[in-house]
Design an enzyme around this catalytic site. Structure first.
Site, PDB file in Angstrom:
ATOM      1  CG  ASN A  11      24.193  18.772  27.813  1.00  0.00           C
ATOM      2  OD1 ASN A  11      22.992  19.033  27.903  1.00  0.00           O
ATOM      3  ND2 ASN A  11      25.148  19.611  28.189  1.00  0.00           N
ATOM      4  CD1 TRP A  12      20.236  15.436  23.621  1.00  0.00           C
ATOM      5  CD2 TRP A  12      18.016  15.734  23.473  1.00  0.00           C
ATOM      6  NE1 TRP A  12      19.671  14.249  23.224  1.00  0.00           N
ATOM      7  CE2 TRP A  12      18.316  14.397  23.122  1.00  0.00           C
ATOM      8  CE3 TRP A  12      16.676  16.158  23.451  1.00  0.00           C
ATOM      9  CZ2 TRP A  12      17.321  13.486  22.759  1.00  0.00           C
ATOM     10  CZ3 TRP A  12      15.687  15.246  23.090  1.00  0.00           C
ATOM     11  CH2 TRP A  12      16.013  13.926  22.748  1.00  0.00           C
ATOM     12  CE  LYS A  13      26.009  21.782  25.421  1.00  0.00           C
ATOM     13  NZ  LYS A  13      27.202  22.587  25.220  1.00  0.00           N
ATOM     14  CG  HIS A 100      27.263  21.947  31.211  1.00  0.00           C
ATOM     15  ND1 HIS A 100      27.460  23.115  30.517  1.00  0.00           N
ATOM     16  CD2 HIS A 100      27.586  20.938  30.367  1.00  0.00           C
ATOM     17  CE1 HIS A 100      27.889  22.800  29.295  1.00  0.00           C
ATOM     18  NE2 HIS A 100      27.966  21.492  29.181  1.00  0.00           N
ATOM     19  CD  GLU A 102      26.685  25.274  27.603  1.00  0.00           C
ATOM     20  OE1 GLU A 102      25.591  24.692  27.759  1.00  0.00           O
ATOM     21  OE2 GLU A 102      27.476  24.998  26.677  1.00  0.00           O
ATOM     22  CD  GLU A 172      31.376  18.767  29.264  1.00  0.00           C
ATOM     23  OE1 GLU A 172      31.040  18.176  28.228  1.00  0.00           O
ATOM     24  OE2 GLU A 172      30.675  19.618  29.817  1.00  0.00           O
ATOM     25  N   GLY A 178      31.426  23.427  22.370  1.00  0.00           N
ATOM     26  CA  GLY A 178      30.654  24.115  21.333  1.00  0.00           C
ATOM     27  C   GLY A 178      31.511  24.948  20.391  1.00  0.00           C
ATOM     28  CB  SER A 218      34.334  20.045  20.025  1.00  0.00           C
ATOM     29  OG  SER A 218      33.872  21.381  20.193  1.00  0.00           O
ATOM     30  N   GLY A 239      27.694  17.200  23.287  1.00  0.00           N
ATOM     31  CA  GLY A 239      26.678  18.241  23.144  1.00  0.00           C
ATOM     32  C   GLY A 239      26.099  18.226  21.746  1.00  0.00           C
ATOM     33  N   GLY A 240      26.600  19.136  20.902  1.00  0.00           N
ATOM     34  CA  GLY A 240      26.061  19.326  19.555  1.00  0.00           C
ATOM     35  C   GLY A 240      25.824  18.036  18.772  1.00  0.00           C
TER      36      GLY A 240
END
Ligand code: PGA
Length: 258
Positions: A11-13, A100, A102, A172, A178, A218, A239-240
């Site tokens: 997930n590049w966000k 998600h 966010e 999640e 993150g 993470s 993610g990251g």
């Protein structure tokens, strides 16, 4: 554990200019050759980068799929700023994130909205990746399972059995997203077991056995294997670490051994 192939999704966000997308996708395309084909790979760039990602990844002949980060429940209309299922399909997307954390915490998405999005994804032949997870406060007050139940009741569990079996769930924990703070393998395994047990109660043992549950929060090359080794963890939503091809592919390698 699900018998379905493992899925490693990135997930590049809100990251990925066109130039960055080209670089990342080219590196992924070249590197994916060394990943066992039984591992499914998926990237989830921002909407503006999807067409470029599709152009770069299509030559890999389906080795790396791509998907959207969100969708609106209507196919078209006066919904400024939104993107629909048919638009994602037109770009070759196979998957879409729904709910998600966010989207839930920053944009107030919940309940009926998420159910509509799930249904829209399924209507347009997109595999929804439904994200669920508790906040730190909820975990510390012992409410984790209650929160997961509530999130599932209002989404996946409100679907027909035939629809529900096409959903991928991503556990999640919000406090692990993150933050660099990963759930322990025990915590993740326990949450996955709980989700699968609830799914079994609702839909029966065969669909529960086939349900794919990803862990997210993470995930990095350094912790991927211990998480993916656990029974019932069928992949990762990254993610990251998905913004670096080498890190993402290393996580996929960790899924091979599990
Ligand atoms: P993270 O994000 O890997 O950067 O924690 C995971 C996610 O939000 O899906």
């Amino acid at each position: 554990m699900s018998a379905a192939p493992r899925l490693i999704a990135g997930n590049w966000k809100m990251n990925g200019t066109i130039a960055e997308t080209i670089e990342l996708c080219e590196a992924l395309r070249l590197g994916a050759d060394r990943i066992d084909r039984k591992i499914e790979l998926l990237v989830i760039p921002p909407f503006t980068a999807l067409a470029e990602a599709a152009r770069r990844l299509a030559p890999a002949g389906g080795r790396i799929a791509w998907g959207g980060q969100d969708l609106h429940w209507e196919p078209d209309g006066a919904f400024t700023g939104e993107i629909s299922g048919p638009m994602l399909r037109e770009l070759g997307c196979t998957h879409v994130l729904v709910g998600h954390s966010e989207r839930r915490t920053l944009f107030g998405e919940a309940g009926e909205t998420l159910l509509r999005k799930l249904r829209a994804a399924l209507r347009h032949a997109l595999v929804p990746i439904l994200c669920v997870g508790e906040s730190l406060e909820e975990r510390e007050s012992g409410a984790t399972e209650r929160v997961l139940d509530a999130q599932l009741d209002e989404t996946s569990f409100a679907l027909d059995p035939e629809e529900a079996r096409r959903v991928v769930v991503a556990y999640e924990p919000v406090w692990a997203i993150g933050t660099g703070r990963t759930a322990t393998p025990e915590q993740a395994e326990q949450a996955h077991r709980h989700i699968r047990a609830r799914f079994e109660e609702r839909f029966g043992s065969e669909p529960a056995g086939a349900l794919r549950i990803l862990y997210g929060g993470s995930v990095k090359p350094a912790n991927a294997r211990e998480l993916l080794d656990r029974p019932g963890i069928d992949g990762a939503l990254v993610g990251g670490a998905s913004l670096r091809a080498d890190a993402f592919l290393e996580i996929a390698v960790a899924a091979e051994g599990a």
